[in-house]
Design an enzyme around this catalytic site. Structure first.
Site, PDB file in Angstrom:
ATOM      1  N   GLY A   1       0.844  -1.183   0.000  1.00  0.00           N
ATOM      2  CA  GLY A   1       0.000   0.000   0.000  1.00  0.00           C
ATOM      3  C   GLY A   1       0.881   1.235   0.000  1.00  0.00           C
ATOM      4  CB  CYS A   2       0.615   4.490   1.740  1.00  0.00           C
ATOM      5  SG  CYS A   2       1.598   5.977   2.016  1.00  0.00           S
ATOM      6  CG  PHE A   3       5.945   4.429  -1.145  1.00  0.00           C
ATOM      7  CD1 PHE A   3       5.678   5.672  -0.613  1.00  0.00           C
ATOM      8  CD2 PHE A   3       6.224   4.344  -2.505  1.00  0.00           C
ATOM      9  CE1 PHE A   3       5.682   6.826  -1.395  1.00  0.00           C
ATOM     10  CE2 PHE A   3       6.237   5.475  -3.312  1.00  0.00           C
ATOM     11  CZ  PHE A   3       5.974   6.724  -2.751  1.00  0.00           C
ATOM     12  CD1 TRP A   4       5.864   8.016   1.997  1.00  0.00           C
ATOM     13  CD2 TRP A   4       4.137   9.024   3.014  1.00  0.00           C
ATOM     14  NE1 TRP A   4       5.563   9.154   1.292  1.00  0.00           N
ATOM     15  CE2 TRP A   4       4.518   9.785   1.889  1.00  0.00           C
ATOM     16  CE3 TRP A   4       3.081   9.455   3.799  1.00  0.00           C
ATOM     17  CZ2 TRP A   4       3.865  10.967   1.540  1.00  0.00           C
ATOM     18  CZ3 TRP A   4       2.424  10.626   3.461  1.00  0.00           C
ATOM     19  CH2 TRP A   4       2.819  11.372   2.335  1.00  0.00           C
TER      20      TRP A   4
END
Length: 202
Positions: A50-53
């Protein structure tokens, strides 16, 4: 806490570079092994969560992980931008590429870290949390036959409804600089072994 104590902090230090160790150079999948990977003691792994952060910070905390970067992979457009990937038209997904020391952390352990982070999202197609679209699909992108076999064995334990894709690693394009170690720069801890809740904002 949207403003942790370290947010915006800067440090000054005097350091001496003693040595530099070569990392893996050839990062694409090789069915018969990867000779360039074998010329260094480090290995590479690639995951989409998902969101890579948040995923990047999770791996930064793992002992044995010596480097991380976020970017885009598994798509057809060369050198995509964040805006292009977010449009859902490039075929790319947001991903994290990891360089790790297999003498300290195993590939199996990294796969388990990834799947634990996904939690029940592993059963959702093209979705992690509130992020939806093919650019947020979750996957394990293997760089060797051994990685493929290890990942498949772990994925099988989640049953036939698990939607995490398992594919050979394709070209990984680094994301823009401001995405790299984004949550660390926002003040969240990347200390090895830290179990503090990861917040998916700066």
């Amino acid at each position: 806490d949207a403003n942790p104590p370290l947010a915006g902090a800067s440090y000054s230090a005097n350091v001496t570079l003693i040595s530099v160790e070569e990392g893996p150079k050839q990062l694409l999948y090789g069915e018969d092994g990867n000779e360039d990977m074998k010329q260094t003691r480090f290995d590479v792994a690639t995951f989409a969560l998902g969101c890579f952060w948040g995923g990047e910070l999770e791996f930064m905390r793992v002992p044995g992980v010596v480097g991380t970067k976020v970017g885009y992979t598994q798509g057809d457009k060369d050198e995509p931008t964040y805006k292009e990937v977010c449009s859902g038209t490039t075929g790319h997904t947001e991903a994290i590429q990891i360089v790790y020391d297999p003498e300290i952390v195993s590939y199996d352990k990294l796969v388990h870290v990834a799947m634990d982070r996904l939690d029940d999202n592993k059963y959702l197609l093209n979705q992690v949390g509130n992020d939806r679209g093919t650019q947020y699909r979750h996957g394990i992108y293997y760089h060797s036959k051994e990685q493929r076999e290890a990942a498949q064995k772990i994925l099988d334990t989640f049953g036939e409804h698990c939607k995490t894709e398992l594919e050979p690693a394709r070209t990984f394009y680094s994301a823009e600089d401001y995405h790299q170690q984004y949550l660390l720069k926002g003040g969240q801890s990347a200390k090895k072994g830290d179990g503090t809740l990861i917040r998916c904002y700066g």
